[in-house]
Design a protein around this motif. Structure first.
Motif, PDB file in Angstrom:
ATOM      1  N   LEU A  90       0.866  -1.179   0.000  1.00  0.00           N
ATOM      2  CA  LEU A  90       0.000   0.000   0.000  1.00  0.00           C
ATOM      3  C   LEU A  90       0.905   1.233   0.000  1.00  0.00           C
ATOM      4  O   LEU A  90       1.743   1.400   0.892  1.00  0.00           O
ATOM      5  CB  LEU A  90      -0.937   0.001   1.209  1.00  0.00           C
ATOM      6  CG  LEU A  90      -1.866  -1.222   1.333  1.00  0.00           C
ATOM      7  CD1 LEU A  90      -2.827  -1.053   2.504  1.00  0.00           C
ATOM      8  CD2 LEU A  90      -2.637  -1.479   0.045  1.00  0.00           C
ATOM      9  N   ASP A 114       2.106   3.733   2.860  1.00  0.00           N
ATOM     10  CA  ASP A 114       2.993   3.280   3.939  1.00  0.00           C
ATOM     11  C   ASP A 114       4.415   3.113   3.423  1.00  0.00           C
ATOM     12  O   ASP A 114       4.729   2.144   2.721  1.00  0.00           O
ATOM     13  CB  ASP A 114       2.498   1.933   4.494  1.00  0.00           C
ATOM     14  CG  ASP A 114       1.132   2.056   5.143  1.00  0.00           C
ATOM     15  OD1 ASP A 114       0.689   3.191   5.404  1.00  0.00           O
ATOM     16  OD2 ASP A 114       0.501   1.019   5.393  1.00  0.00           O
ATOM     17  N   ARG A 122      -8.211   3.640  13.187  1.00  0.00           N
ATOM     18  CA  ARG A 122      -7.594   4.066  11.920  1.00  0.00           C
ATOM     19  C   ARG A 122      -7.045   2.867  11.117  1.00  0.00           C
ATOM     20  O   ARG A 122      -6.742   2.978   9.951  1.00  0.00           O
ATOM     21  CB  ARG A 122      -6.496   5.101  12.265  1.00  0.00           C
ATOM     22  CG  ARG A 122      -5.293   5.227  11.352  1.00  0.00           C
ATOM     23  CD  ARG A 122      -5.648   5.984  10.076  1.00  0.00           C
ATOM     24  NE  ARG A 122      -4.567   6.020   9.124  1.00  0.00           N
ATOM     25  CZ  ARG A 122      -4.315   5.081   8.217  1.00  0.00           C
ATOM     26  NH1 ARG A 122      -5.038   3.997   8.154  1.00  0.00           N
ATOM     27  NH2 ARG A 122      -3.322   5.224   7.357  1.00  0.00           N
ATOM     28  N   TRP A 123      -6.926   1.697  11.815  1.00  0.00           N
ATOM     29  CA  TRP A 123      -6.178   0.575  11.231  1.00  0.00           C
ATOM     30  C   TRP A 123      -6.952  -0.749  11.238  1.00  0.00           C
ATOM     31  O   TRP A 123      -7.925  -0.881  11.961  1.00  0.00           O
ATOM     32  CB  TRP A 123      -4.893   0.325  12.052  1.00  0.00           C
ATOM     33  CG  TRP A 123      -4.052   1.509  12.327  1.00  0.00           C
ATOM     34  CD1 TRP A 123      -4.136   2.339  13.417  1.00  0.00           C
ATOM     35  CD2 TRP A 123      -2.981   2.037  11.526  1.00  0.00           C
ATOM     36  NE1 TRP A 123      -3.178   3.316  13.336  1.00  0.00           N
ATOM     37  CE2 TRP A 123      -2.457   3.159  12.192  1.00  0.00           C
ATOM     38  CE3 TRP A 123      -2.404   1.634  10.314  1.00  0.00           C
ATOM     39  CZ2 TRP A 123      -1.388   3.900  11.679  1.00  0.00           C
ATOM     40  CZ3 TRP A 123      -1.351   2.369   9.811  1.00  0.00           C
ATOM     41  CH2 TRP A 123      -0.851   3.495  10.486  1.00  0.00           C
ATOM     42  N   GLY A 124      -6.401  -1.731  10.491  1.00  0.00           N
ATOM     43  CA  GLY A 124      -6.784  -3.118  10.718  1.00  0.00           C
ATOM     44  C   GLY A 124      -6.058  -3.553  11.980  1.00  0.00           C
ATOM     45  O   GLY A 124      -4.891  -3.191  12.167  1.00  0.00           O
ATOM     46  N   GLU A 169     -11.120  -4.932  10.709  1.00  0.00           N
ATOM     47  CA  GLU A 169     -10.876  -3.633  10.068  1.00  0.00           C
ATOM     48  C   GLU A 169     -11.398  -2.490  10.932  1.00  0.00           C
ATOM     49  O   GLU A 169     -12.579  -2.456  11.286  1.00  0.00           O
ATOM     50  CB  GLU A 169     -11.523  -3.613   8.676  1.00  0.00           C
ATOM     51  CG  GLU A 169     -11.302  -2.331   7.877  1.00  0.00           C
ATOM     52  CD  GLU A 169      -9.845  -2.114   7.435  1.00  0.00           C
ATOM     53  OE1 GLU A 169      -9.028  -3.039   7.565  1.00  0.00           O
ATOM     54  OE2 GLU A 169      -9.538  -1.010   6.967  1.00  0.00           O
ATOM     55  N   LYS A 170     -10.520  -1.589  11.281  1.00  0.00           N
ATOM     56  CA  LYS A 170     -10.848  -0.332  11.965  1.00  0.00           C
ATOM     57  C   LYS A 170     -11.893  -0.469  13.087  1.00  0.00           C
ATOM     58  O   LYS A 170     -12.995   0.102  12.999  1.00  0.00           O
ATOM     59  CB  LYS A 170     -11.300   0.704  10.928  1.00  0.00           C
ATOM     60  CG  LYS A 170     -10.227   0.941   9.860  1.00  0.00           C
ATOM     61  CD  LYS A 170     -10.533   2.115   8.965  1.00  0.00           C
ATOM     62  CE  LYS A 170      -9.386   2.461   8.067  1.00  0.00           C
ATOM     63  NZ  LYS A 170      -9.221   1.734   6.830  1.00  0.00           N
ATOM     64  N   VAL A 198      -2.261  -3.508  11.303  1.00  0.00           N
ATOM     65  CA  VAL A 198      -1.864  -3.964   9.968  1.00  0.00           C
ATOM     66  C   VAL A 198      -1.195  -2.790   9.254  1.00  0.00           C
ATOM     67  O   VAL A 198      -1.765  -1.706   9.161  1.00  0.00           O
ATOM     68  CB  VAL A 198      -3.111  -4.372   9.143  1.00  0.00           C
ATOM     69  CG1 VAL A 198      -2.714  -4.786   7.725  1.00  0.00           C
ATOM     70  CG2 VAL A 198      -3.927  -5.450   9.844  1.00  0.00           C
ATOM     71  N   ILE A 199       0.020  -3.008   8.758  1.00  0.00           N
ATOM     72  CA  ILE A 199       0.699  -1.995   7.941  1.00  0.00           C
ATOM     73  C   ILE A 199       0.735  -2.529   6.504  1.00  0.00           C
ATOM     74  O   ILE A 199       0.714  -3.745   6.283  1.00  0.00           O
ATOM     75  CB  ILE A 199       2.114  -1.707   8.511  1.00  0.00           C
ATOM     76  CG1 ILE A 199       2.010  -1.183   9.949  1.00  0.00           C
ATOM     77  CG2 ILE A 199       2.902  -0.723   7.645  1.00  0.00           C
ATOM     78  CD1 ILE A 199       1.256   0.143  10.102  1.00  0.00           C
ATOM     79  N   GLY A 200       0.793  -1.607   5.529  1.00  0.00           N
ATOM     80  CA  GLY A 200       0.559  -1.986   4.136  1.00  0.00           C
ATOM     81  C   GLY A 200       1.574  -2.825   3.398  1.00  0.00           C
ATOM     82  O   GLY A 200       2.017  -2.468   2.305  1.00  0.00           O
ATOM     83  N   TYR A 207       1.735  -7.009   2.391  1.00  0.00           N
ATOM     84  CA  TYR A 207       1.047  -8.285   2.533  1.00  0.00           C
ATOM     85  C   TYR A 207       1.649  -9.305   1.567  1.00  0.00           C
ATOM     86  O   TYR A 207       1.839  -8.984   0.392  1.00  0.00           O
ATOM     87  CB  TYR A 207      -0.424  -8.178   2.136  1.00  0.00           C
ATOM     88  CG  TYR A 207      -1.265  -7.104   2.809  1.00  0.00           C
ATOM     89  CD1 TYR A 207      -1.064  -5.753   2.531  1.00  0.00           C
ATOM     90  CD2 TYR A 207      -2.300  -7.446   3.662  1.00  0.00           C
ATOM     91  CE1 TYR A 207      -1.868  -4.774   3.112  1.00  0.00           C
ATOM     92  CE2 TYR A 207      -3.119  -6.463   4.250  1.00  0.00           C
ATOM     93  CZ  TYR A 207      -2.887  -5.134   3.972  1.00  0.00           C
ATOM     94  OH  TYR A 207      -3.687  -4.169   4.530  1.00  0.00           O
ATOM     95  N   THR A 226      -9.084  -6.832   4.410  1.00  0.00           N
ATOM     96  CA  THR A 226      -9.027  -7.364   5.785  1.00  0.00           C
ATOM     97  C   THR A 226     -10.159  -8.380   6.019  1.00  0.00           C
ATOM     98  O   THR A 226      -9.932  -9.417   6.653  1.00  0.00           O
ATOM     99  CB  THR A 226      -9.177  -6.209   6.800  1.00  0.00           C
ATOM    100  OG1 THR A 226      -8.335  -5.142   6.383  1.00  0.00           O
ATOM    101  CG2 THR A 226      -8.794  -6.627   8.206  1.00  0.00           C
TER     102      THR A 226
HETATM  103  C1  G1P Z   1      -5.675   0.044   4.838  1.00  0.00           C
HETATM  104  C2  G1P Z   1      -6.178  -1.266   5.446  1.00  0.00           C
HETATM  105  C3  G1P Z   1      -5.954  -1.281   6.946  1.00  0.00           C
HETATM  106  C4  G1P Z   1      -4.471  -1.051   7.233  1.00  0.00           C
HETATM  107  C5  G1P Z   1      -3.975   0.242   6.548  1.00  0.00           C
HETATM  108  C6  G1P Z   1      -2.469   0.369   6.655  1.00  0.00           C
HETATM  109  O1  G1P Z   1      -6.463   1.090   5.330  1.00  0.00           O
HETATM  110  O2  G1P Z   1      -7.542  -1.415   5.136  1.00  0.00           O
HETATM  111  O3  G1P Z   1      -6.336  -2.522   7.468  1.00  0.00           O
HETATM  112  O4  G1P Z   1      -4.257  -0.970   8.638  1.00  0.00           O
HETATM  113  O5  G1P Z   1      -4.314   0.247   5.163  1.00  0.00           O
HETATM  114  O6  G1P Z   1      -2.050   1.588   6.148  1.00  0.00           O
HETATM  115  P1  G1P Z   1      -6.520   2.550   4.617  1.00  0.00           P
HETATM  116  O7  G1P Z   1      -5.215   3.231   4.905  1.00  0.00           O
HETATM  117  O8  G1P Z   1      -6.725   2.304   3.174  1.00  0.00           O
HETATM  118  O9  G1P Z   1      -7.675   3.264   5.270  1.00  0.00           O
END
Ligand code: G1P
Length: 271
Positions: free
Chosen positions: A129, A132, A167-169, A189-190, A202-204, A206, A230
């Motif tokens: 992602l 990150d 804010r996170w998973g 999720e969140k 969870v950080i981006g 995987y 998630t």
């Molecule tokens: C996404 C994921 C989330 C994760 C996060 C990490 O969320 O859905 O689970 O913790 O990335 O950056 P988003 O940043 O798209 O809201």
């Protein structure tokens, strides 16, 4: 070995407005190069040979940026600028590795992933992602190694402040493997603070198994009406699929919010 990576890039980037109103947030420069290039370089250094970008029509500029080799070539012929020559070589290298698929409606990360299905060849693939950034240590490389050792899916994990769980998973961990790795019992999720099973986020990064696609096909929209990766992962875990949370040792930088973006540019310029 894991040879393919996917990068969801169709997000609207509203947290970076007004900067992202015209320029895709992933092309915003961080110390002289687009943030996305740090992510690409992490993949390539980890041994990835093919990268699938999930973009949208609105973010076509990302395609233009990486498929612009003729423009550089023409300039080199007239100017012979060494720096541009080097950049030309890089762009050519990236172009050979990148494929594009489209997600024109922001229906969530899960929806983005399913669009890459026809390209994924091996048992496992990597997903990064782009919000990150992880510097100082190649997180993808460590996770690919782990996946091979345990024949398992892997997700990056970081301890966060309990007040920020929504804010996170968030993981619920089970058996510890070693100092930095544990099996994942569940992921949500969140969640609200009340519902959060831990302070591990969870950080981006995987490493996912191809099996995720059949789960995603059946996945109903979750939080905010989006299809979340998630939720599909949680569904695989329920089927006893092995998932490991990897507490990475690099440094995390958030590039998805304005405050984080400004901070990241400062920190990277110090390297
Ligand atoms: C996404 C994921 C989330 C994760 C996060 C990490 O969320 O859905 O689970 O913790 O990335 O950056 P988003 O940043 O798209 O809201």
């Amino acid at each position: 070995m894991i040879k393919q990576a996917i990068i969801p890039l169709a997000g609207l980037g509203t947290r970076l407005l007004p900067l992202s109103s015209v320029i895709p947030k992933e092309l915003l420069p961080i110390n002289g190069k687009p943030g996305l290039q740090y992510i690409l370089d992490e993949c390539i250094e980890a041994g990835i040979k093919e990268i699938i970008f999930i973009i949208s029509v609105k973010k076509k500029m990302i395609r233009d940026y990486f498929y612009n080799d003729k423009f550089y070539k023409d300039i080199i012929q007239t100017k012979k600028d060494i720096r541009i020559k080097k950049e030309y070589k890089k762009i050519r290298k990236y172009k050979k590795m990148i494929k594009f698929v489209y997600q024109n409606k922001p229906l969530g990360t899960g929806d983005a992933v399913i669009r890459t299905k026809r390209y994924i060849k091996d048992k496992y693939f990597l997903m990064l992602l782009p919000d990150d950034l992880i510097i100082n240590k190649n997180c993808s490389k460590s996770m690919i190694k782990l996946s091979k050792k345990y024949d398992s899916s892997i997700m990056a994990s970081m301890k966060i402040n309990k007040k920020d769980v929504s804010r996170w998973g968030i993981y619920e961990l089970s058996k510890k493997i070693d100092k930095n790795n544990s099996f994942i019992k569940s992921v949500i999720e969140k969640p609200s603070i009340k519902k959060a099973p831990s302070d591990r986020a969870v950080i981006g990064r995987y490493v996912l198994s191809k099996k995720i696609f059949s789960k995603l096909k059946k996945q109903k929209p979750g939080k905010g009406g989006e299809i979340h990766i998630t939720d599909a992962i949680q569904s695989l875990i329920k089927d006893n699929e092995k998932f490991i949370a990897h507490n990475f040792s690099g440094r995390y930088l958030d590039c998805g919010s304005m405050e984080g973006y400004i901070h990241s540019t400062r920190e990277i310029s110090k390297l």
